[in-house]
Design a protein around this motif. Structure first.
Motif, mmCIF file in Angstrom:
data_model
loop_
_atom_site.group_PDB
_atom_site.id
_atom_site.type_symbol
_atom_site.label_atom_id
_atom_site.label_comp_id
_atom_site.label_asym_id
_atom_site.label_seq_id
_atom_site.Cartn_x
_atom_site.Cartn_y
_atom_site.Cartn_z
ATOM 1 N N VAL A 221 0.827 -1.196 0.000
ATOM 2 C CA VAL A 221 0.000 0.000 0.000
ATOM 3 C C VAL A 221 0.871 1.259 0.000
ATOM 4 N N HIS A 222 0.444 2.269 -0.757
ATOM 5 C CA HIS A 222 1.124 3.560 -0.772
ATOM 6 C C HIS A 222 0.451 4.468 0.252
ATOM 7 N N ILE A 223 1.233 5.006 1.176
ATOM 8 C CA ILE A 223 0.687 5.800 2.269
ATOM 9 C C ILE A 223 1.119 7.256 2.110
ATOM 10 N N ILE A 224 0.165 8.159 2.316
ATOM 11 C CA ILE A 224 0.418 9.602 2.242
ATOM 12 C C ILE A 224 0.019 10.223 3.571
ATOM 13 N N VAL A 225 0.894 11.056 4.111
ATOM 14 C CA VAL A 225 0.613 11.787 5.345
ATOM 15 C C VAL A 225 0.220 13.211 4.972
ATOM 16 N N ARG A 226 -0.878 13.683 5.551
ATOM 17 C CA ARG A 226 -1.404 15.006 5.216
ATOM 18 C C ARG A 226 -1.646 15.790 6.503
ATOM 19 N N GLY A 227 -1.198 17.050 6.522
ATOM 20 C CA GLY A 227 -1.394 17.865 7.716
ATOM 21 C C GLY A 227 -1.193 19.332 7.417
ATOM 22 N N ASP A 228 -1.548 20.189 8.364
ATOM 23 C CA ASP A 228 -1.369 21.625 8.164
ATOM 24 C C ASP A 228 0.055 22.029 8.539
ATOM 25 N N SER A 229 0.325 23.325 8.508
ATOM 26 C CA SER A 229 1.696 23.808 8.701
ATOM 27 C C SER A 229 2.228 23.518 10.101
ATOM 28 N N GLY A 230 1.363 23.255 11.055
ATOM 29 C CA GLY A 230 1.827 22.919 12.390
ATOM 30 C C GLY A 230 2.588 21.614 12.448
ATOM 31 N N PHE A 231 2.488 20.795 11.402
ATOM 32 C CA PHE A 231 3.166 19.498 11.366
ATOM 33 C C PHE A 231 4.335 19.478 10.374
ATOM 34 N N CYS A 232 4.732 20.647 9.910
ATOM 35 C CA CYS A 232 5.891 20.726 9.012
ATOM 36 C C CYS A 232 7.152 20.707 9.858
ATOM 37 N N ARG A 233 7.564 19.521 10.253
ATOM 38 C CA ARG A 233 8.738 19.329 11.093
ATOM 39 C C ARG A 233 9.686 18.361 10.400
ATOM 40 N N GLN A 234 10.970 18.636 10.508
ATOM 41 C CA GLN A 234 11.954 17.841 9.794
ATOM 42 C C GLN A 234 11.968 16.384 10.234
ATOM 43 N N ARG A 235 11.694 16.121 11.493
ATOM 44 C CA ARG A 235 11.695 14.733 11.952
ATOM 45 C C ARG A 235 10.650 13.918 11.197
ATOM 46 N N LEU A 236 9.455 14.475 11.028
ATOM 47 C CA LEU A 236 8.394 13.766 10.324
ATOM 48 C C LEU A 236 8.687 13.673 8.828
ATOM 49 N N ILE A 237 9.128 14.768 8.229
ATOM 50 C CA ILE A 237 9.372 14.790 6.787
ATOM 51 C C ILE A 237 10.513 13.851 6.414
ATOM 52 N N ARG A 238 11.590 13.895 7.161
ATOM 53 C CA ARG A 238 12.733 13.026 6.836
ATOM 54 C C ARG A 238 12.377 11.554 7.014
ATOM 55 N N TRP A 239 11.593 11.249 8.052
ATOM 56 C CA TRP A 239 11.191 9.858 8.236
ATOM 57 C C TRP A 239 10.342 9.397 7.055
ATOM 58 N N CYS A 240 9.426 10.230 6.601
ATOM 59 C CA CYS A 240 8.598 9.868 5.446
ATOM 60 C C CYS A 240 9.457 9.606 4.211
ATOM 61 N N GLU A 241 10.457 10.431 4.009
ATOM 62 C CA GLU A 241 11.325 10.264 2.833
ATOM 63 C C GLU A 241 12.142 8.983 2.935
ATOM 64 N N ARG A 242 12.600 8.641 4.120
ATOM 65 C CA ARG A 242 13.387 7.404 4.285
ATOM 66 C C ARG A 242 12.524 6.162 4.112
ATOM 67 N N GLN A 243 11.261 6.239 4.501
ATOM 68 C CA GLN A 243 10.389 5.068 4.503
ATOM 69 C C GLN A 243 9.482 4.993 3.278
ATOM 70 N N ASN A 244 9.748 5.822 2.276
ATOM 71 C CA ASN A 244 8.935 5.820 1.055
ATOM 72 C C ASN A 244 7.461 6.095 1.357
ATOM 73 N N VAL A 245 7.226 7.029 2.250
ATOM 74 C CA VAL A 245 5.882 7.483 2.596
ATOM 75 C C VAL A 245 5.692 8.873 1.996
ATOM 76 N N GLY A 246 4.602 9.067 1.272
ATOM 77 C CA GLY A 246 4.333 10.377 0.704
ATOM 78 C C GLY A 246 3.864 11.358 1.767
#
Length: 437
Positions: A221-246
């Motif tokens: 399954v392809h998973i996409i995480v969606r959120g507002d600007s309050g969740f624009c944090r490098q820890r979350l974004i980098r983890w998504c990029e490493r784990q092939n999560v959109g």
């Protein structure tokens, strides 16, 4: 000698007849729709799963009320609009509530239910969150190709001396700051937090756990995480990029971003000056903040009207057309806010009056589980009807709050509804849908 007229009410006359009323109907209930909740619960196994997830330190040889019955009583009560434990002082003797829960005896009292809530442990909280996502997985009948996880936070006002109560400047009151994750209309996680924190705290850890569980069920399954600007944090974004999560996440406006879109905004301003019609455009560019380790794709929606400029920015790693990313994907995250309101307002997910933090978290999770029960009722029994997209409050008023007489004997339990109820056909349709396998 008892005062037999204490509860008697008079409502004038109708012709020669006096209109009188009292509360001596005995085996009557105002919650006929409880039987629909019972059927949904039996079909999806929600109260049984919750009871199996909770620890029960009571001596099982001495208990009167099974844990599963206490859970069902509490969930059904929330769905029917009974937000406080005090309501169960009378509700425990309601013949239809007893039938729905699965017993003919008095149900759990307010103190019994209170003890169930206040003995909650952190392990119980983790287990109940696991029940939420397991219910989502079990509800899917086909392999899923794509899942969109909406992460959002909200406030729960506090008015007492609760543990971890803190003042939040934005909301301007003492509150908790729960974190919710939804997939469509299913709630997958509910994390209660104190409020004096970064609004995105724990988001990356929660998303990691959810993605792990979802990929166990659907490895491709392809998973996409969606959120507002309050969740624009490098820890979350980098983890998504490493784990092939959109991801498609809002990005707060700043001076550098504003300089990147100045020319496009100037063009919109000129067009507005000529037409006096609000102008709108969507563009994209590459951008890297000082705290980022690389540049990323930014999609911006620009508007110019009578009130001037109104830019919005999102950061994403998805390779899709910019206007579709913004309009058809990112803007749909507002649906999660509606589901949070439904949980908090319609199902009393803000009733955090216990002194213990974990007990309050348990209460918030009970509201989340009641939301799951109501959503499954809507999905299984009300699909294609006028209540297919109704809120929990509307379903309660129109379908659950139906007066009924209950006749119980040794051979059967008969429930008699009003002959002229306006939603009679819908109730019959829902009952048949729940009876089918």
């Amino acid at each position: 000698m008892p005062n037999c007229t204490a509860d008697r009410m008079e409502f004038g006359r109708l012709g020669r007849r006096k209109i009188e009323a009292n509360f001596e109907g005995v085996a009557l209930s105002s919650d006929g729709g409880l039987m629909l909740l019972r059927q949904v619960d039996r079909r999806i196994g929600l109260s049984t799963a919750v009871a199996g997830a909770l620890h029960d330190p009571r001596d099982q040889s001495l208990i009167t009320h099974e844990l599963r019955n206490l859970v069902a009583q509490r969930l059904y009560g929330l769905c029917c609009g009974y937000e406080d434990l005090n309501d169960h002082t009378a509700l425990r003797r309601d013949p239809l509530m007893q039938t729905a829960v699965g017993t003919g005896d008095d149900l759990g009292s307010s103190p019994t239910l209170c003890r169930m809530e206040t003995r909650a442990t952190r392990a119980d909280i983790v287990a109940l969150n696991r029940v939420l996502i397991d219910q989502f997985v079990a509800a899917q009948s086909v392999d899923l190709q794509e899942l969109i996880l909406d992460v959002d936070a909200s406030d729960i006002p506090l008015h007492g001396d609760q543990e971890r109560s803190e003042f939040h400047g934005y909301y301007d009151h003492y509150c908790y700051l729960p974190l919710y994750v939804f997939c469509g209309k299913f709630m997958l996680a509910c994390v209660l937090r104190n409020s004096r924190i970064d609004g995105a705290k724990h988001a990356a850890a929660v998303i990691k756990l959810l993605v792990t569980r979802l990929r166990q069920a659907w490895p491709k399954v392809h998973i996409i995480v969606r959120g507002d600007s309050g969740f624009c944090r490098q820890r979350l974004i980098r983890w998504c990029e490493r784990q092939n999560v959109g991801y498609v996440i809002g990005l707060a406006r700043n001076a550098r971003l504003q300089r990147c879109v100045t020319a496009w905004e100037a063009d919109l301003e000129q067009r507005y000056a000529k037409t006096q019609v609000k102008q709108r455009a969507i563009h994209e560019f590459r951008y890297g903040a000082d705290s980022w380790d690389c540049e990323r794709r930014i999609v911006t929606r620009l508007e110019f009207g009578s009130q001037g400029i109104n830019p919005r920015f999102i950061v994403t790693n998805l390779d899709r057309q910019a206007d579709l990313l913004y309009d058809d994907l990112y803007c749909q995250r507002g649906e999660a806010e509606n589901r949070i309101k439904e949980t908090q307002l319609d199902l009393f997910g803000t009733r955090t009056s216990c002194s213990r933090f974990l007990a309050n978290w348990f209460r918030v999770l009970l509201a989340a589980l009641a939301y799951t029960l109501m959503h499954r009722l809507r999905q299984i029994a009300l699909a294609g009807t006028e209540l297919a997209s109704a809120t929990a409050a509307s379903i309660r008023v129109r379908l659950l709050k139906i007066g009924a007489a209950v006749i119980r004997n040794t051979r059967r339990i008969s429930i008699l509804f009003a002959s002229h109820h306006p939603l009679r056909d819908l109730f019959l349709s829902a009952s048949r849908a729940l009876a089918s396998p």
